[in-house]
Design a protein around this motif. Structure first.
Motif, short mmCIF file in Angstrom:
data_model
loop_
_atom_site.label_atom_id
_atom_site.label_comp_id
_atom_site.label_asym_id
_atom_site.label_seq_id
_atom_site.Cartn_x
_atom_site.Cartn_y
_atom_site.Cartn_z
N THR A 191 61.31 66.50 28.36
CA THR A 191 60.93 66.37 27.59
C THR A 191 59.96 67.61 27.67
OG1 THR A 191 60.05 63.74 26.45
CG2 THR A 191 58.90 65.93 25.23
N ALA A 192 59.53 67.34 28.61
CA ALA A 192 58.64 69.18 29.23
C ALA A 192 59.52 70.56 28.64
CB ALA A 192 57.83 68.68 30.31
N GLU A 193 61.14 69.79 29.47
CA GLU A 193 61.66 71.09 29.55
C GLU A 193 62.48 71.60 28.77
OE1 GLU A 193 65.01 70.53 33.08
OE2 GLU A 193 63.41 70.00 34.10
N LYS A 194 62.87 70.39 27.42
CA LYS A 194 63.23 70.17 26.48
C LYS A 194 62.04 71.39 25.46
CE LYS A 194 65.84 67.07 26.00
NZ LYS A 194 66.06 65.53 25.54
N LEU A 195 60.42 71.07 25.14
CA LEU A 195 59.82 72.03 24.52
C LEU A 195 59.14 73.27 25.54
CD1 LEU A 195 57.06 68.69 24.61
CD2 LEU A 195 58.14 70.10 22.31
N ALA A 196 59.36 73.34 26.31
CA ALA A 196 59.44 74.36 27.26
C ALA A 196 60.12 75.68 26.64
CB ALA A 196 59.44 74.02 28.70
N GLN A 197 61.72 75.04 27.05
CA GLN A 197 62.93 76.02 26.24
C GLN A 197 62.69 76.82 24.91
OE1 GLN A 197 65.94 73.44 26.91
NE2 GLN A 197 66.14 74.10 29.82
N GLN A 198 61.55 75.78 24.42
CA GLN A 198 61.67 76.57 23.08
C GLN A 198 60.67 77.28 23.60
OE1 GLN A 198 60.26 73.05 20.13
NE2 GLN A 198 62.42 71.50 21.26
N ILE A 209 51.45 76.27 27.59
CA ILE A 209 52.59 76.33 28.67
C ILE A 209 52.06 74.70 28.30
CG2 ILE A 209 51.03 75.17 30.56
CD1 ILE A 209 50.09 77.93 30.93
N ILE A 210 53.28 74.04 28.56
CA ILE A 210 53.43 72.67 28.00
C ILE A 210 52.54 72.27 30.14
CG2 ILE A 210 54.93 70.40 28.58
CD1 ILE A 210 55.39 72.77 26.12
N SER A 235 60.90 77.88 37.19
CA SER A 235 61.57 78.92 35.95
C SER A 235 60.86 78.81 34.26
CB SER A 235 63.17 78.54 35.86
OG SER A 235 63.35 77.42 35.11
N LEU A 236 60.28 77.47 34.15
CA LEU A 236 59.71 77.26 33.16
C LEU A 236 58.27 77.54 32.99
CD1 LEU A 236 62.70 74.64 31.95
CD2 LEU A 236 62.57 76.70 30.83
N PRO A 237 57.56 77.20 31.37
CA PRO A 237 55.77 78.02 31.93
C PRO A 237 55.70 75.92 31.94
CG PRO A 237 57.03 77.42 29.50
CD PRO A 237 57.96 77.83 30.96
N ILE A 238 56.02 74.92 32.53
CA ILE A 238 55.47 74.05 32.84
C ILE A 238 54.71 73.91 34.24
CG2 ILE A 238 55.89 71.88 33.26
CD1 ILE A 238 58.57 72.26 31.97
N LEU A 239 53.02 72.88 33.98
CA LEU A 239 51.80 73.25 34.87
C LEU A 239 52.04 71.87 35.12
CD1 LEU A 239 49.97 74.08 36.89
CD2 LEU A 239 48.85 74.07 35.35
N LEU A 240 52.43 71.09 36.44
CA LEU A 240 52.32 70.17 36.29
C LEU A 240 51.13 69.39 37.16
CD1 LEU A 240 54.06 67.08 36.91
CD2 LEU A 240 55.20 68.38 39.11
#
Length: 125
Positions: free
Chosen positions: A116-123, A45-46, A10-15
């Motif tokens: 940390t990634a989720e906090k950054l992505a929510q911003q 993207i994070i 659900s977030l702009p995070i590529l793992l």
């Protein structure tokens, strides 16, 4: 392949999860796949790179960096989870970005990097 790329649900995070021994051919295949995913992904993207299970990348000093992910226009932050020994491998990628404002953070704990990634992505959302 020793690198698995997947989007957060659900977030702009590529793992990117690395494991085992990474060959030159596998690196180039992963780079192409990652580039396509980034180009087709959201505007910011994070990137989380989990390198804790990566055993080695024997040819890392001999490859030509494809698209340097650290300078991709859509990358907001790069968060790297690694053991100490892998920092030297990453040095070349970071050195190739000299003079640019990089936002790379290193971690030893996956849970901490994901929080940390989720906090950054929510911003960004």
């Amino acid at each position: 392949m020793p690198v698995n790329l997947e989007w957060h649900p659900s977030l702009p995070i590529l793992l990117a999860t690395y494991s085992g021994v990474l060959s030159t051919d596998e690196y180039y295949m992963m780079s192409e796949q990652r580039q396509t995913m980034l180009n087709n992904g959201p505007d910011q993207i994070i990137l989380v790179a989990d390198m804790r299970q990566m055993e080695s990348f024997p040819d890392s000093l001999e490859i030509d960096l494809c698209e340097n992910v650290l300078t991709h226009e859509k990358i907001h932050r790069v968060l790297i989870v690694s053991m100490n020994g892998l920092y030297s491998i990453l040095r070349n990628a970071v050195a190739a970005t000299e003079g640019r404002d990089l936002r790379v953070l290193f971690f030893h704990d996956l849970e901490e990097v994901l929080n940390t990634a989720e906090k950054l992505a929510q911003q960004l959302v």
